[in-house]
Enzyme design. Structure first.
Site, mmCIF file in Angstrom:
data_model
loop_
_atom_site.group_PDB
_atom_site.id
_atom_site.type_symbol
_atom_site.label_atom_id
_atom_site.label_comp_id
_atom_site.label_asym_id
_atom_site.label_seq_id
_atom_site.Cartn_x
_atom_site.Cartn_y
_atom_site.Cartn_z
ATOM 1 N N HIS A 94 66.208 -31.910 -4.898
ATOM 2 C CA HIS A 94 64.823 -32.395 -4.939
ATOM 3 C C HIS A 94 64.821 -33.856 -5.378
ATOM 4 O O HIS A 94 65.645 -34.261 -6.187
ATOM 5 C CB HIS A 94 63.999 -31.537 -5.904
ATOM 6 C CG HIS A 94 62.536 -31.789 -5.782
ATOM 7 N ND1 HIS A 94 61.934 -32.885 -6.369
ATOM 8 C CD2 HIS A 94 61.573 -31.135 -5.095
ATOM 9 C CE1 HIS A 94 60.652 -32.878 -6.055
ATOM 10 N NE2 HIS A 94 60.397 -31.831 -5.291
ATOM 11 N N GLU A 164 60.748 -33.997 2.445
ATOM 12 C CA GLU A 164 59.746 -34.400 1.469
ATOM 13 C C GLU A 164 59.746 -35.923 1.326
ATOM 14 O O GLU A 164 60.557 -36.475 0.582
ATOM 15 C CB GLU A 164 60.056 -33.774 0.095
ATOM 16 C CG GLU A 164 60.013 -32.259 0.089
ATOM 17 C CD GLU A 164 59.639 -31.707 -1.288
ATOM 18 O OE1 GLU A 164 58.821 -30.779 -1.312
ATOM 19 O OE2 GLU A 164 60.130 -32.196 -2.313
HETATM 20 P P1 13P Z 1 53.336 -31.668 -4.447
HETATM 21 O O1 13P Z 1 52.933 -30.555 -3.540
HETATM 22 O O2 13P Z 1 52.782 -31.510 -5.854
HETATM 23 O O3 13P Z 1 53.083 -33.001 -3.861
HETATM 24 O O4 13P Z 1 54.926 -31.538 -4.639
HETATM 25 C C1 13P Z 1 55.705 -31.418 -3.523
HETATM 26 C C2 13P Z 1 57.078 -31.089 -3.955
HETATM 27 O O5 13P Z 1 57.753 -31.900 -4.549
HETATM 28 C C3 13P Z 1 57.580 -29.746 -3.673
HETATM 29 O O6 13P Z 1 58.919 -29.659 -3.950
#
Ligand code: 13P
Length: 248
Positions: A94, A164
């Protein structure tokens, strides 16, 4: 066909009892879900949440895993420790781990291989920063992560990627449906080339970054997007249930 997968990433939220309450409330709301439903919880919540999800469709995930089988790695948790508790998924790499805890492409790769070896499904996060996107470097950054994070994987149907974009995480600034679809399409195309013959066509790619009850339908309607990795909205039962039920 690739089965959609909606996963909550609770990050460092919910004590064990709070987590158990949340999933108990969630259970009836997601009982008819057609997608895979996962909650990735703080490690210490795992026993309580495991008990609370019993008899439901909700699957258990962790937020990190170490690459060694065992040994002198204070504070770390091995794949077998997760496995023994019925954990099935684990988030790896992450952007918060990369930014705050020194995670590198090399450790992401090692953790991913360790998770696979233990029979866990890794959810490997990749994505670019705002600076990189605005500098036209998105593809270059992704190419680099693709080259390094997935070395040695033989069967990509056993992993999930979460795209992401860092600029969309926790900011309320979601990628547009088209942006997310286009970038995920690019990742898939690139992976097919780099890892040809390794089942990349069956690998699922989620979108993550400010996905919520309102924007989930548009994102999930995109042909390249196979699911979501949800942060903030996964902490609210009704919102997370609405995302899980995006097709209703
Ligand atoms: P948010 O949905 O709070 O933007 O976070 C996304 C995330 O990092 C999921 O791993």
């Amino acid at each position: 066909m690739r089965k959609p997968i909606i996963a909550g990433n609770w990050k460092m939220n919910n004590t064990a009892s709070e987590g158990a309450e949340l999933v108990k409330a969630l259970k009836p709301l997601v009982k008819d879900a057609k997608c895979e439903v996962v909650v990735c919880v703080p490690a210490i919540d795992i026993p309580a949440v495991k008990k609370a999800i019993h008899g439901s469709k909700i699957r258990l995930g962790a937020q990190n895993v170490h690459f060694a089988e065992k040994g002198a790695y204070t504070g770390e948790i091995s794949a077998n420790m997760l496995k023994e508790y019925g954990v099935q998924y684990v988030i790896i790499g992450h952007s918060e781990r990369r930014a705050y805890f020194g995670e590198t492409d090399e450790t992401v790769n090692k953790r991913t291989l360790a998770a696979l070896a233990a029979g866990l499904t890794p959810i490997v996060c990749i994505g670019e920063s705002l600076e990189e996107r605005e500098g036209g470097l998105t593809q270059k950054v992704l190419d680099n992560q693709i080259a390094l994070d997935f070395q040695g994987i033989e069967d990509f149907s056993k992993i999930v990627i979460a795209y992401e974009p860092i600029w969309a995480i926790g900011t309320g600034r979601t990628a547009t449906d088209e942006q997310a679809n286009e970038t995920i399409g690019y990742i898939r195309k690139r992976m097919k080339k780099v890892y040809a013959g390794k089942n990349v066509g069956r690998m699922r790619i989620q979108y993550g970054g400010s996905m919520n009850a309102k924007n989930c339908k548009g994102l999930m309607a995109q042909p390249e997007i196979d699911g979501g990795l949800i942060g903030g909205a996964s902490l609210k039962t009704a919102d997370f249930a609405a995302i899980v039920n995006f097709d209703k």
